[in-house]
Design a protein around this motif. Structure first.
Motif, PDB file in Angstrom:
ATOM      1  N   MET A 119     -34.925  -5.453  -8.010  1.00 46.38           N
ATOM      2  CA  MET A 119     -33.466  -6.119  -8.270  1.00 46.38           C
ATOM      3  C   MET A 119     -32.352  -5.061  -9.222  1.00 46.38           C
ATOM      4  SD  MET A 119     -33.509  -8.249  -6.048  1.00 46.38           S
ATOM      5  CE  MET A 119     -31.959  -9.139  -6.205  1.00 46.38           C
ATOM      6  N   SER A 120     -33.014  -4.221  -9.820  1.00 43.54           N
ATOM      7  CA  SER A 120     -32.598  -3.584 -10.976  1.00 43.54           C
ATOM      8  C   SER A 120     -33.371  -2.223 -10.989  1.00 43.54           C
ATOM      9  CB  SER A 120     -32.190  -4.216 -12.106  1.00 43.54           C
ATOM     10  OG  SER A 120     -31.532  -3.346 -13.263  1.00 43.54           O
ATOM     11  N   ASP A 139     -33.257   0.860  -5.065  1.00 47.51           N
ATOM     12  CA  ASP A 139     -32.810  -0.375  -5.262  1.00 47.51           C
ATOM     13  C   ASP A 139     -32.971  -1.208  -3.859  1.00 47.51           C
ATOM     14  OD1 ASP A 139     -31.577  -2.412  -6.737  1.00 47.51           O
ATOM     15  OD2 ASP A 139     -29.578  -1.837  -6.055  1.00 47.51           O
ATOM     16  N   LYS A 140     -33.359  -2.505  -4.081  1.00 46.77           N
ATOM     17  CA  LYS A 140     -33.490  -3.389  -3.127  1.00 46.77           C
ATOM     18  C   LYS A 140     -35.049  -3.452  -2.194  1.00 46.77           C
ATOM     19  CE  LYS A 140     -29.763  -5.635  -4.139  1.00 46.77           C
ATOM     20  NZ  LYS A 140     -29.648  -5.705  -5.500  1.00 46.77           N
ATOM     21  N   GLN A 142     -38.164  -9.259  -8.221  1.00 44.73           N
ATOM     22  CA  GLN A 142     -37.793 -10.344  -7.978  1.00 44.73           C
ATOM     23  C   GLN A 142     -39.048 -10.698  -7.214  1.00 44.73           C
ATOM     24  OE1 GLN A 142     -34.848 -11.417  -5.295  1.00 44.73           O
ATOM     25  NE2 GLN A 142     -34.252 -13.531  -6.449  1.00 44.73           N
TER      26      GLN A 142
END
Length: 68
Positions: free
Chosen positions: A24-25, A5-6, A47
């Protein structure tokens, strides 16, 4: 290797980078997770890039802090 994540992902198509974005997910078996190990299936929402096509390769880059 892993997806997290990220993390930043690059889309590689025909050997060339065609886009990048940030995860983002991240999901596995319809559950939201923070990390996926190498070789496991997952889905993610990115994103900054949405032009994915079949046969694209995804490279994931994790930024880590090193403490002495």
């Amino acid at each position: 290797g892993a997806f997290a994540d990220k993390a930043v992902v690059h889309c590689i198509r025909n050997g060339e980078k065609v886009g990048e974005g940030k995860i983002m997910s991240l999901q596995q078996n319809k559950k939201i997770v923070k990390e996926i190990g190498s070789g496991q299936d997952c889905g993610f929402i990115c994103q900054g890039f949405s032009g994915w096509q079949e046969q694209d390769r995804v490279l994931c880059f994790l930024e880590v802090s090193v403490v002495d």
